[in-house]
Design a protein around this motif. Structure first.
Motif, PDB file in Angstrom:
ATOM      1  N   THR A 164      37.865  19.364 -11.602  1.00 61.51           N
ATOM      2  CA  THR A 164      36.776  18.543 -11.053  1.00 61.51           C
ATOM      3  C   THR A 164      35.588  19.416 -10.677  1.00 61.51           C
ATOM      4  O   THR A 164      34.439  19.062 -10.948  1.00 61.51           O
ATOM      5  CB  THR A 164      37.263  17.726  -9.838  1.00 61.51           C
ATOM      6  OG1 THR A 164      38.351  16.910 -10.253  1.00 61.51           O
ATOM      7  CG2 THR A 164      36.152  16.875  -9.261  1.00 61.51           C
ATOM      8  N   ILE A 165      35.853  20.550 -10.062  1.00 62.03           N
ATOM      9  CA  ILE A 165      34.775  21.480  -9.700  1.00 62.03           C
ATOM     10  C   ILE A 165      34.005  21.887 -10.951  1.00 62.03           C
ATOM     11  O   ILE A 165      32.772  21.867 -10.971  1.00 62.03           O
ATOM     12  CB  ILE A 165      35.345  22.713  -8.969  1.00 62.03           C
ATOM     13  CG1 ILE A 165      35.799  22.310  -7.563  1.00 62.03           C
ATOM     14  CG2 ILE A 165      34.320  23.848  -8.905  1.00 62.03           C
ATOM     15  CD1 ILE A 165      36.600  23.367  -6.832  1.00 62.03           C
ATOM     16  N   GLN A 166      34.737  22.240 -12.004  1.00 61.38           N
ATOM     17  CA  GLN A 166      34.068  22.652 -13.244  1.00 61.38           C
ATOM     18  C   GLN A 166      33.270  21.499 -13.845  1.00 61.38           C
ATOM     19  O   GLN A 166      32.159  21.688 -14.324  1.00 61.38           O
ATOM     20  CB  GLN A 166      35.085  23.183 -14.243  1.00 61.38           C
ATOM     21  CG  GLN A 166      35.630  24.534 -13.838  1.00 61.38           C
ATOM     22  CD  GLN A 166      36.607  25.078 -14.847  1.00 61.38           C
ATOM     23  OE1 GLN A 166      37.424  24.347 -15.392  1.00 61.38           O
ATOM     24  NE2 GLN A 166      36.501  26.369 -15.099  1.00 61.38           N
ATOM     25  N   LYS A 167      33.820  20.334 -13.800  1.00 63.59           N
ATOM     26  CA  LYS A 167      33.149  19.165 -14.374  1.00 63.59           C
ATOM     27  C   LYS A 167      31.893  18.785 -13.583  1.00 63.59           C
ATOM     28  O   LYS A 167      30.867  18.438 -14.159  1.00 63.59           O
ATOM     29  CB  LYS A 167      34.127  17.986 -14.388  1.00 63.59           C
ATOM     30  CG  LYS A 167      33.548  16.699 -14.906  1.00 63.59           C
ATOM     31  CD  LYS A 167      34.580  15.579 -14.808  1.00 63.59           C
ATOM     32  CE  LYS A 167      33.896  14.235 -14.836  1.00 63.59           C
ATOM     33  NZ  LYS A 167      34.709  13.191 -14.267  1.00 63.59           N
ATOM     34  N   GLU A 168      31.978  18.869 -12.250  1.00 67.08           N
ATOM     35  CA  GLU A 168      30.902  18.359 -11.405  1.00 67.08           C
ATOM     36  C   GLU A 168      29.759  19.339 -11.146  1.00 67.08           C
ATOM     37  O   GLU A 168      28.601  18.959 -11.205  1.00 67.08           O
ATOM     38  CB  GLU A 168      31.469  17.875 -10.067  1.00 67.08           C
ATOM     39  CG  GLU A 168      32.399  16.690 -10.194  1.00 67.08           C
ATOM     40  CD  GLU A 168      31.700  15.443 -10.703  1.00 67.08           C
ATOM     41  OE1 GLU A 168      30.489  15.269 -10.459  1.00 67.08           O
ATOM     42  OE2 GLU A 168      32.378  14.617 -11.349  1.00 67.08           O
ATOM     43  N   TRP A 193      24.054  19.504  -3.148  1.00 71.35           N
ATOM     44  CA  TRP A 193      24.625  18.819  -4.311  1.00 71.35           C
ATOM     45  C   TRP A 193      25.143  17.432  -3.917  1.00 71.35           C
ATOM     46  O   TRP A 193      24.913  16.450  -4.610  1.00 71.35           O
ATOM     47  CB  TRP A 193      25.741  19.676  -4.909  1.00 71.35           C
ATOM     48  CG  TRP A 193      26.467  19.021  -6.024  1.00 71.35           C
ATOM     49  CD1 TRP A 193      26.094  18.973  -7.334  1.00 71.35           C
ATOM     50  CD2 TRP A 193      27.699  18.299  -5.932  1.00 71.35           C
ATOM     51  NE1 TRP A 193      27.023  18.265  -8.061  1.00 71.35           N
ATOM     52  CE2 TRP A 193      28.011  17.835  -7.228  1.00 71.35           C
ATOM     53  CE3 TRP A 193      28.569  17.992  -4.888  1.00 71.35           C
ATOM     54  CZ2 TRP A 193      29.157  17.082  -7.498  1.00 71.35           C
ATOM     55  CZ3 TRP A 193      29.698  17.256  -5.151  1.00 71.35           C
ATOM     56  CH2 TRP A 193      29.978  16.811  -6.448  1.00 71.35           C
ATOM     57  N   LEU A 194      25.825  17.374  -2.779  1.00 74.95           N
ATOM     58  CA  LEU A 194      26.383  16.105  -2.325  1.00 74.95           C
ATOM     59  C   LEU A 194      25.266  15.107  -1.976  1.00 74.95           C
ATOM     60  O   LEU A 194      25.358  13.928  -2.334  1.00 74.95           O
ATOM     61  CB  LEU A 194      27.288  16.339  -1.116  1.00 74.95           C
ATOM     62  CG  LEU A 194      28.112  15.151  -0.662  1.00 74.95           C
ATOM     63  CD1 LEU A 194      29.043  14.684  -1.764  1.00 74.95           C
ATOM     64  CD2 LEU A 194      28.912  15.526   0.574  1.00 74.95           C
ATOM     65  N   ARG A 195      24.220  15.583  -1.331  1.00 76.78           N
ATOM     66  CA  ARG A 195      23.093  14.697  -0.998  1.00 76.78           C
ATOM     67  C   ARG A 195      22.446  14.139  -2.252  1.00 76.78           C
ATOM     68  O   ARG A 195      21.984  13.002  -2.259  1.00 76.78           O
ATOM     69  CB  ARG A 195      22.063  15.447  -0.170  1.00 76.78           C
ATOM     70  CG  ARG A 195      22.481  15.656   1.253  1.00 76.78           C
ATOM     71  CD  ARG A 195      21.387  16.289   2.092  1.00 76.78           C
ATOM     72  NE  ARG A 195      21.930  16.679   3.372  1.00 76.78           N
ATOM     73  CZ  ARG A 195      22.227  17.933   3.709  1.00 76.78           C
ATOM     74  NH1 ARG A 195      22.005  18.924   2.882  1.00 76.78           N
ATOM     75  NH2 ARG A 195      22.725  18.194   4.894  1.00 76.78           N
ATOM     76  N   GLU A 196      22.414  14.905  -3.301  1.00 74.38           N
ATOM     77  CA  GLU A 196      21.831  14.453  -4.571  1.00 74.38           C
ATOM     78  C   GLU A 196      22.657  13.352  -5.211  1.00 74.38           C
ATOM     79  O   GLU A 196      22.173  12.635  -6.069  1.00 74.38           O
ATOM     80  CB  GLU A 196      21.716  15.630  -5.543  1.00 74.38           C
ATOM     81  CG  GLU A 196      20.708  16.672  -5.130  1.00 74.38           C
ATOM     82  CD  GLU A 196      20.778  17.921  -5.984  1.00 74.38           C
ATOM     83  OE1 GLU A 196      21.663  18.025  -6.870  1.00 74.38           O
ATOM     84  OE2 GLU A 196      19.954  18.820  -5.769  1.00 74.38           O
ATOM     85  N   ARG A 197      23.901  13.206  -4.803  1.00 75.30           N
ATOM     86  CA  ARG A 197      24.792  12.215  -5.405  1.00 75.30           C
ATOM     87  C   ARG A 197      24.656  10.834  -4.778  1.00 75.30           C
ATOM     88  O   ARG A 197      25.319   9.907  -5.168  1.00 75.30           O
ATOM     89  CB  ARG A 197      26.264  12.659  -5.288  1.00 75.30           C
ATOM     90  CG  ARG A 197      26.590  13.970  -5.985  1.00 75.30           C
ATOM     91  CD  ARG A 197      26.372  13.815  -7.463  1.00 75.30           C
ATOM     92  NE  ARG A 197      26.326  15.013  -8.246  1.00 75.30           N
ATOM     93  CZ  ARG A 197      25.279  15.823  -8.434  1.00 75.30           C
ATOM     94  NH1 ARG A 197      24.181  15.650  -7.790  1.00 75.30           N
ATOM     95  NH2 ARG A 197      25.341  16.830  -9.265  1.00 75.30           N
ATOM     96  N   ARG A 198      23.806  10.684  -3.771  1.00 74.84           N
ATOM     97  CA  ARG A 198      23.645   9.387  -3.097  1.00 74.84           C
ATOM     98  C   ARG A 198      23.165   8.329  -4.046  1.00 74.84           C
ATOM     99  O   ARG A 198      22.388   8.427  -4.876  1.00 74.84           O
ATOM    100  CB  ARG A 198      22.647   9.481  -1.948  1.00 74.84           C
ATOM    101  CG  ARG A 198      23.188  10.253  -0.797  1.00 74.84           C
ATOM    102  CD  ARG A 198      22.217  10.153   0.323  1.00 74.84           C
ATOM    103  NE  ARG A 198      22.507  11.222   1.278  1.00 74.84           N
ATOM    104  CZ  ARG A 198      21.745  11.507   2.287  1.00 74.84           C
ATOM    105  NH1 ARG A 198      20.643  10.866   2.506  1.00 74.84           N
ATOM    106  NH2 ARG A 198      22.074  12.465   3.105  1.00 74.84           N
ATOM    107  N   ARG A 233      38.245  23.791   0.431  1.00 76.03           N
ATOM    108  CA  ARG A 233      37.108  23.337   1.235  1.00 76.03           C
ATOM    109  C   ARG A 233      36.422  22.112   0.647  1.00 76.03           C
ATOM    110  O   ARG A 233      35.803  21.352   1.382  1.00 76.03           O
ATOM    111  CB  ARG A 233      36.118  24.461   1.414  1.00 76.03           C
ATOM    112  CG  ARG A 233      36.715  25.571   2.263  1.00 76.03           C
ATOM    113  CD  ARG A 233      35.654  26.413   2.859  1.00 76.03           C
ATOM    114  NE  ARG A 233      36.241  27.444   3.663  1.00 76.03           N
ATOM    115  CZ  ARG A 233      35.955  27.603   4.948  1.00 76.03           C
ATOM    116  NH1 ARG A 233      35.136  26.790   5.553  1.00 76.03           N
ATOM    117  NH2 ARG A 233      36.503  28.579   5.624  1.00 76.03           N
ATOM    118  N   THR A 234      36.481  21.941  -0.651  1.00 69.45           N
ATOM    119  CA  THR A 234      35.842  20.780  -1.267  1.00 69.45           C
ATOM    120  C   THR A 234      36.812  19.619  -1.468  1.00 69.45           C
ATOM    121  O   THR A 234      36.376  18.518  -1.804  1.00 69.45           O
ATOM    122  CB  THR A 234      35.233  21.136  -2.642  1.00 69.45           C
ATOM    123  OG1 THR A 234      36.271  21.613  -3.493  1.00 69.45           O
ATOM    124  CG2 THR A 234      34.135  22.166  -2.505  1.00 69.45           C
TER     125      THR A 234
END
Length: 87
Positions: free
Chosen positions: A48-52, A82-87, A41-42
């Motif tokens: 990458t999941i663990q890192k991010e 989480w994704l919105r915070e990455r803007r 889904r991601t």
């Protein structure tokens, strides 16, 4: 007298579309995801999941035996935030 003609091809296409919609709905109604579903889904690898975000305290996760489970609705909400915070 009344005559009704039905375009069978059009009806079959509508049926296929409705089935696809229902399958998509059923897919989103999973109660929880496992790590493979989370990766799917991601579109991210496990590394990458663990890192991010895996170790973010807000990320909802439960370990049952040796396997990780993620509540679907809570996880979706977290991932969008989480994704919105990455803007």
């Amino acid at each position: 007298m009344l005559t009704v003609q039905i375009d069978e091809v059009a009806v079959q296409e509508q049926i296929r579309q409705r089935i696809a919609e229902l399958v998509k709905e059923a897919d989103t109604e999973l109660v929880f995801w496992d790590s493979k579903e989370l990766m799917r889904r991601t579109c991210m690898s496990w590394n990458t999941i663990q890192k991010e975000f895996f170790f973010d305290q807000r990320f909802p996760k439960f370990k049952v035996g040796g396997k990780w489970y993620f509540p679907a609705q809570e996880t979706k909400k977290f991932l969008l935030e989480w994704l919105r915070e990455r803007r």
